[in-house]
Motif scaffolding. Structure first.
Motif, PDB file in Angstrom:
ATOM      1  N   VAL A 164       1.020  -6.627   5.640  1.00  0.00           N
ATOM      2  CA  VAL A 164       0.851  -5.435   4.802  1.00  0.00           C
ATOM      3  C   VAL A 164       2.090  -4.556   4.934  1.00  0.00           C
ATOM      4  CG1 VAL A 164      -0.542  -3.381   4.334  1.00  0.00           C
ATOM      5  CG2 VAL A 164      -1.661  -5.478   5.109  1.00  0.00           C
ATOM      6  N   HIS A 165       2.562  -4.027   3.804  1.00  0.00           N
ATOM      7  CA  HIS A 165       3.648  -3.052   3.770  1.00  0.00           C
ATOM      8  C   HIS A 165       3.084  -1.724   3.271  1.00  0.00           C
ATOM      9  CE1 HIS A 165       7.402  -5.645   4.033  1.00  0.00           C
ATOM     10  NE2 HIS A 165       6.445  -6.557   3.914  1.00  0.00           N
ATOM     11  N   TRP A 166       3.461  -0.636   3.935  1.00  0.00           N
ATOM     12  CA  TRP A 166       3.160   0.710   3.455  1.00  0.00           C
ATOM     13  C   TRP A 166       4.480   1.364   3.072  1.00  0.00           C
ATOM     14  CZ3 TRP A 166       1.135  -1.372   7.937  1.00  0.00           C
ATOM     15  CH2 TRP A 166      -0.257  -1.505   8.020  1.00  0.00           C
ATOM     16  N   LEU A 167       4.577   1.893   1.830  1.00  0.00           N
ATOM     17  CA  LEU A 167       5.808   2.513   1.357  1.00  0.00           C
ATOM     18  C   LEU A 167       5.530   3.886   0.781  1.00  0.00           C
ATOM     19  CD1 LEU A 167       5.923  -0.762   0.332  1.00  0.00           C
ATOM     20  CD2 LEU A 167       8.272  -0.059  -0.056  1.00  0.00           C
ATOM     21  N   ASP A 168       6.484   4.796   0.944  1.00  0.00           N
ATOM     22  CA  ASP A 168       6.339   6.106   0.316  1.00  0.00           C
ATOM     23  C   ASP A 168       6.871   6.052  -1.120  1.00  0.00           C
ATOM     24  OD1 ASP A 168       9.121   6.217   0.493  1.00  0.00           O
ATOM     25  OD2 ASP A 168       9.168   8.116   1.602  1.00  0.00           O
ATOM     26  N   PHE A 169       6.724   7.157  -1.825  1.00  0.00           N
ATOM     27  CA  PHE A 169       7.124   7.211  -3.227  1.00  0.00           C
ATOM     28  C   PHE A 169       8.603   6.909  -3.407  1.00  0.00           C
ATOM     29  CE2 PHE A 169       9.222   9.744  -6.514  1.00  0.00           C
ATOM     30  CZ  PHE A 169       8.653   9.196  -7.657  1.00  0.00           C
ATOM     31  N   THR A 170       9.465   7.493  -2.582  1.00  0.00           N
ATOM     32  CA  THR A 170      10.908   7.326  -2.753  1.00  0.00           C
ATOM     33  C   THR A 170      11.320   5.869  -2.628  1.00  0.00           C
ATOM     34  OG1 THR A 170      11.325   9.559  -1.930  1.00  0.00           O
ATOM     35  CG2 THR A 170      13.182   8.030  -1.926  1.00  0.00           C
ATOM     36  N   HIS A 171      10.732   5.152  -1.676  1.00  0.00           N
ATOM     37  CA  HIS A 171      11.057   3.742  -1.520  1.00  0.00           C
ATOM     38  C   HIS A 171      10.526   2.917  -2.704  1.00  0.00           C
ATOM     39  CE1 HIS A 171      12.395   4.813   2.436  1.00  0.00           C
ATOM     40  NE2 HIS A 171      12.648   3.554   2.751  1.00  0.00           N
ATOM     41  N   ALA A 172       9.311   3.220  -3.147  1.00  0.00           N
ATOM     42  CA  ALA A 172       8.767   2.517  -4.311  1.00  0.00           C
ATOM     43  C   ALA A 172       9.622   2.786  -5.548  1.00  0.00           C
ATOM     44  CB  ALA A 172       7.327   2.949  -4.555  1.00  0.00           C
ATOM     45  N   MET A 173      10.046   4.023  -5.738  1.00  0.00           N
ATOM     46  CA  MET A 173      10.914   4.366  -6.857  1.00  0.00           C
ATOM     47  C   MET A 173      12.231   3.611  -6.770  1.00  0.00           C
ATOM     48  SD  MET A 173      12.525   8.064  -8.001  1.00  0.00           S
ATOM     49  CE  MET A 173      13.509   8.227  -6.513  1.00  0.00           C
TER      50      MET A 173
ATOM     51  N   HIS B  51       0.466  11.625   4.905  1.00  0.00           N
ATOM     52  CA  HIS B  51       0.497  12.304   3.612  1.00  0.00           C
ATOM     53  C   HIS B  51       1.876  12.197   2.978  1.00  0.00           C
ATOM     54  CE1 HIS B  51      -0.239  15.123   0.430  1.00  0.00           C
ATOM     55  NE2 HIS B  51       0.685  15.958   0.874  1.00  0.00           N
ATOM     56  N   ASP B  52       1.916  11.610   1.803  1.00  0.00           N
ATOM     57  CA  ASP B  52       3.139  11.537   1.011  1.00  0.00           C
ATOM     58  C   ASP B  52       2.988  12.530  -0.138  1.00  0.00           C
ATOM     59  OD1 ASP B  52       5.320  10.959  -0.531  1.00  0.00           O
ATOM     60  OD2 ASP B  52       4.816   8.851  -0.869  1.00  0.00           O
ATOM     61  N   PRO B  53       3.754  13.617  -0.154  1.00  0.00           N
ATOM     62  CA  PRO B  53       3.551  14.657  -1.167  1.00  0.00           C
ATOM     63  C   PRO B  53       3.780  14.176  -2.599  1.00  0.00           C
ATOM     64  CG  PRO B  53       5.580  15.035   0.068  1.00  0.00           C
ATOM     65  CD  PRO B  53       4.831  13.965   0.790  1.00  0.00           C
ATOM     66  N   GLU B  54       4.497  13.056  -2.775  1.00  0.00           N
ATOM     67  CA  GLU B  54       4.751  12.561  -4.121  1.00  0.00           C
ATOM     68  C   GLU B  54       3.998  11.269  -4.408  1.00  0.00           C
ATOM     69  OE1 GLU B  54       8.508  13.605  -6.297  1.00  0.00           O
ATOM     70  OE2 GLU B  54       9.328  13.003  -4.356  1.00  0.00           O
ATOM     71  N   ALA B  55       2.936  11.033  -3.680  1.00  0.00           N
ATOM     72  CA  ALA B  55       2.196   9.768  -3.818  1.00  0.00           C
ATOM     73  C   ALA B  55       1.541   9.672  -5.185  1.00  0.00           C
ATOM     74  CB  ALA B  55       1.161   9.646  -2.718  1.00  0.00           C
TER      75      ALA B  55
ATOM     76  N   GLN C 228       0.826  -1.206   0.000  1.00  0.00           N
ATOM     77  CA  GLN C 228       0.000   0.000   0.000  1.00  0.00           C
ATOM     78  C   GLN C 228       0.861   1.258   0.000  1.00  0.00           C
ATOM     79  OE1 GLN C 228      -3.999   0.448   1.323  1.00  0.00           O
ATOM     80  NE2 GLN C 228      -3.475  -0.466  -0.635  1.00  0.00           N
ATOM     81  N   PRO C 229       0.386   2.348  -0.615  1.00  0.00           N
ATOM     82  CA  PRO C 229       1.033   3.650  -0.437  1.00  0.00           C
ATOM     83  C   PRO C 229       0.485   4.309   0.828  1.00  0.00           C
ATOM     84  CG  PRO C 229      -0.756   3.878  -1.981  1.00  0.00           C
ATOM     85  CD  PRO C 229      -0.733   2.427  -1.574  1.00  0.00           C
ATOM     86  N   PHE C 230       1.255   5.200   1.414  1.00  0.00           N
ATOM     87  CA  PHE C 230       0.722   5.999   2.518  1.00  0.00           C
ATOM     88  C   PHE C 230      -0.382   6.915   1.973  1.00  0.00           C
ATOM     89  CE2 PHE C 230       4.834   4.812   4.302  1.00  0.00           C
ATOM     90  CZ  PHE C 230       4.471   4.461   5.597  1.00  0.00           C
TER      91      PHE C 230
ATOM     92  N   MET D  94       6.107   6.867   8.277  1.00  0.00           N
ATOM     93  CA  MET D  94       6.793   6.915   7.001  1.00  0.00           C
ATOM     94  C   MET D  94       8.309   6.871   7.263  1.00  0.00           C
ATOM     95  SD  MET D  94       4.394   9.829   5.190  1.00  0.00           S
ATOM     96  CE  MET D  94       5.341   9.828   3.670  1.00  0.00           C
ATOM     97  N   PRO D  95       9.072   6.350   6.280  1.00  0.00           N
ATOM     98  CA  PRO D  95       8.698   6.085   4.890  1.00  0.00           C
ATOM     99  C   PRO D  95       8.303   4.644   4.572  1.00  0.00           C
ATOM    100  CG  PRO D  95      11.083   6.054   5.096  1.00  0.00           C
ATOM    101  CD  PRO D  95      10.542   6.374   6.470  1.00  0.00           C
ATOM    102  N   TRP D  96       8.482   3.701   5.539  1.00  0.00           N
ATOM    103  CA  TRP D  96       8.170   2.303   5.243  1.00  0.00           C
ATOM    104  C   TRP D  96       7.795   1.609   6.544  1.00  0.00           C
ATOM    105  CZ3 TRP D  96      12.255  -1.618   2.859  1.00  0.00           C
ATOM    106  CH2 TRP D  96      11.629  -2.842   2.597  1.00  0.00           C
ATOM    107  N   SER D  97       6.607   1.051   6.582  1.00  0.00           N
ATOM    108  CA  SER D  97       6.159   0.298   7.744  1.00  0.00           C
ATOM    109  C   SER D  97       5.613  -1.047   7.293  1.00  0.00           C
ATOM    110  CB  SER D  97       5.069   1.043   8.519  1.00  0.00           C
ATOM    111  OG  SER D  97       5.571   2.187   9.163  1.00  0.00           O
TER     112      SER D  97
END
Length: 340
Positions: free
Chosen positions: A232-241, A206-210, A193-195, A319-322
């Motif tokens: 479940v994993h939650w990742l921000d944009f930078t980690h997904a990138m 809130h992830d500003p680059e989601a 999941q994204p944040f 954030m950035p990863w849980s």
């Protein structure tokens, strides 16, 4: 095999071994399976008729899949598209015969999603003969993934299997694992999941680059069966990138952002459970993310240096990863005032 339609060829995934404990199931466009099976089933059941207009909201790959299914079965197609739908995708939709309208530009994906659903309802009020496919809520979208699950079972008949993939509408990972557990209840499912997504309770972050389109949601999706998920994993944009760039750099796989997020999560899970085979769901190719992800490859972090914070409750995530052991429990309570 000579396929009767290009959609029948495009839907078939490839299995790519990344490491001893990690395999990618790579789709050209994963939701083609879902859309083809759904349209065929609705026609056979008499819910829709040949030539009728099918309408839905989409952030990209479902729109393409539905347009192909409509082309395959002689249906008309109307898409209310997200602002994330790029020029290449829109051009393909229109040439395939779909009519497309995009909601007004918004950096807020929650507003984007709500505007799309609102617009679909407005259209249907004036076009009651159109059929709303409701990819987020109608479990007919589970059907196509049963065939994929059977392919997986045939490829790995004796493996202790963990499936890792973006949650999205819930139909893909849910459909795969429901079918797989029919013969092996020990199959594990790890959702990504994204944040900011309400689906597993991260809506306050809130992830500003989601821009991880398609794997999160600002509204409740009925097709998400929370009790199917083991973690479940939650990742921000930078980690997904970072996961997406690493997948291309280390394995030459050009895939979308949700696949990169899944790859990062699966690599972590594989280190925790080296006795299991981890299957990463690669929903689409990376073409939609050239400018927003791959052109920024120099900003990517080293995946080997990254790991999640382990939490016991969604309220504890950060954030950035849980990561949380979900343990096949029911959906989280959505706090008052949140989108439903």
């Amino acid at each position: 095999m000579i396929h009767p339609h290009i959609a029948d060829a495009l839907k078939v995934p490839d299995l790519v071994r990344l490491t001893d404990g990690l395999v990618l199931i790579r789709f050209e466009s994963m939701k083609i399976y879902s859309a083809l099976a759904a349209v065929r089933h609705l026609l056979e059941r008499g819910t829709i008729r040949p030539g009728q207009t099918l309408i839905d909201s989409s952030s990209g790959i479902y729109a393409y899949a539905l347009a192909l299914a409509c082309h395959r079965y002689g249906m008309r197609c109307h898409i209310v598209a997200s602002t994330t739908v790029d020029t290449t995708t829109r051009a393909q939709l229109e040439v395939l015969g779909a009519t497309v309208e995009q909601v007004r530009p918004s950096k807020n994906l929650k507003l984007d999603q709500e505007l799309r659903v609102r617009r679909v309802r407005e259209i249907l009020a004036g076009r009651p003969d159109w059929h709303w496919m409701r990819q987020y809520h109608d479990d007919v979208h589970y059907l196509g993934y049963h065939e994929v699950a059977d392919r997986i079972t045939a490829a790995f008949p004796r493996a202790a299997l963990t499936v890792v993939g973006g949650v999205g509408s819930g139909a893909s990972t849910g459909g795969l694992v429901e079918r797989l557990r029919g013969t092996d209840p020990s199959v594990r499912l790890v959702g990504v999941q994204p944040f900011g997504s309400v689906t597993f309770g991260s809506q306050d972050h809130h992830d500003p680059e989601a821009i991880i389109a398609g794997i999160g949601s600002s509204i409740v999706f009925d097709n998400v069966r929370h009790h199917l998920y083991d973690a479940v994993h939650w990742l921000d944009f930078t980690h997904a990138m970072s996961g997406t760039v690493a997948l291309l750099r280390d394995h030459a796989v050009f895939a979308g952002l949700s696949t990169g997020a899944g790859y990062l999560a699966a690599a972590y899970e594989a280190r925790r459970h080296p006795d299991r085979l981890h299957l990463v769901v690669g929903a689409d190719t990376g073409h939609r993310y050239v400018e927003r992800v791959f052109a920024r490859y120099a900003e990517a972090l080293d995946p080997a240096a990254l790991k999640p914070v382990e939490v016991a409750d969604p309220e504890e995530m950060s954030m950035p990863w849980s990561r949380m052991a979900w343990r096949r429990t029911d959906r989280p309570a959505h706090r008052k005032g949140r989108a439903t």
